[in-house]
Design an enzyme around this catalytic site. Structure first.
Site, PDB file in Angstrom:
ATOM      1  N   HIS A 265       0.850  -1.243   0.028  1.00 47.33           N
ATOM      2  CA  HIS A 265      -0.013   0.014   0.156  1.00 47.33           C
ATOM      3  C   HIS A 265       1.001   1.259  -0.075  1.00 47.33           C
ATOM      4  O   HIS A 265       1.971   1.268   0.673  1.00 47.33           O
ATOM      5  CB  HIS A 265      -0.848  -0.109   1.256  1.00 47.33           C
TER       6      HIS A 265
ATOM      7  N   GLU B  73      -3.723   1.797  -7.688  1.00 47.70           N
ATOM      8  CA  GLU B  73      -4.030   2.926  -6.747  1.00 47.70           C
ATOM      9  C   GLU B  73      -3.119   4.009  -6.964  1.00 47.70           C
ATOM     10  O   GLU B  73      -2.044   4.175  -6.481  1.00 47.70           O
ATOM     11  CB  GLU B  73      -3.998   2.493  -5.281  1.00 47.70           C
TER      12      GLU B  73
HETATM   13  C1  PEP Z   1      -6.686   3.180   0.260  1.00 50.45           C
HETATM   14  O1  PEP Z   1      -6.246   3.632   0.855  1.00 50.45           O
HETATM   15  O2  PEP Z   1      -6.271   2.303  -0.365  1.00 50.45           O
HETATM   16  C2  PEP Z   1      -7.864   4.043  -0.588  1.00 50.45           C
HETATM   17  C3  PEP Z   1      -8.266   3.189  -1.703  1.00 50.45           C
HETATM   18  O3  PEP Z   1      -8.381   4.996   0.173  1.00 50.45           O
HETATM   19  P1  PEP Z   1      -9.603   5.951  -0.382  1.00 50.45           P
HETATM   20  O4  PEP Z   1     -10.788   4.844  -0.820  1.00 50.45           O
HETATM   21  O5  PEP Z   1      -9.968   6.749   0.891  1.00 50.45           O
HETATM   22  O6  PEP Z   1      -8.976   6.575  -1.413  1.00 50.45           O
END
Ligand code: PEP
Length: 244
Positions: free
Chosen positions: A96, A166
């Protein structure tokens, strides 16, 4: 199979109330049979969440991190063996961005993936570029560098993993990446890993909520969502689950 993953991070959540809110908001809606919902609370809540398992649906449990080592003198760490011995963890987030920014390297992430696979726990490997990398037009090169050593390791079965794209600039910002960016990045990954020959699933994460989840799920090769903030509220999370 589609995946909806809740990353509760280091938040204090009353899991009984959360499940109650989730159930109430589900009402009589039938969720997609093909949907697997994975909840990733903190380590201590993992066994308790299982005991409170009063939900209408079968949640799978996930951890938010794991050690890259097997056992021994690693104070404060939790091994893949601990996860499989003391809880019903079947998934684990690794890499992450919040951990990468605390110093986790690609080599450390790969070691974690390997540990998890020895215990049949599915790694959910997060990757994604920063705003600066995107501005420089170097997203593809960067994504390749993050995934390269894992994807090209013949001793590691990438089909046993899940990837989660992400982009850093979309995490916790309230505005997700635009559909074109999601499509471009995920298409690029599908080229590195020939999805015709692989069952690998790729999720999207970054400011997902019940309003935007439907359109994100419509992007080609998006097999699910990794959700932070909007997963903290059982009601909102149920609304997202209904979009699958
Ligand atoms: C995350 O931290 O993996 C994430 C997707 O957070 P958020 O949905 O708050 O952007």
């Amino acid at each position: 199979m589609k995946y909806l993953v809740a990353n509760w991070k280091m938040n204090l959540i009353n899991s009984k109330n959360w499940i109650c809110d989730f159930n109430n908001n589900l009402n009589d809606s039938n969720l997609n049979d093909d949907l697997r919902i994975v909840i990733c609370p903190n380590y201590l809540q993992l066994p308790k969440f299982n005991q409170n398992h009063l939900s209408k649906i079968n949640f799978s449990m996930g951890a938010q991190n794991v050690s890259g080592n097997n056992s021994g003198a690693f104070t404060g760490e939790i091994s893949a063996e601990h996860l499989s011995e003391f809880s019903e963890v079947r998934y684990c987030i690794v890499g992450h961005s919040e951990r990468r920014s605390a110093g986790e390297t690609d080599a450390m992430i790969k070691a974690k993936v390997k540990q998890l696979l020895t215990k049949n726990i599915t790694p959910i490997i997060c990757f994604g570029e920063s705003h600066e990398i995107q501005e420089k037009g170097e997203t593809e090169k960067f994504l390749n560098s993050q995934l390269n050593s894992i994807v090209n390791d013949e001793n590691l079965n990438i089909d046993s993993c899940i990837l989660a794209y992400e982009p850093l600039w979309a995490i916790g910002k309230g505005i997700p990446a635009d559909l074109e960016t999601i499509n471009n990045s995920i298409s690029y990954i599908t080229k590195i890993i020939d999805l015709n020959k692989s069952n690998l699933k790729i999720l999207y994460g970054g400011s997902v909520d019940s309003e935007n989840s439907g359109e994100i799920l419509s992007v080609d090769n998006v097999s699910g969502l990794l959700v932070g903030n909007s997963s903290l509220d059982g009601k909102e999370f149920a609304n997202i689950a209904k979009k699958f």
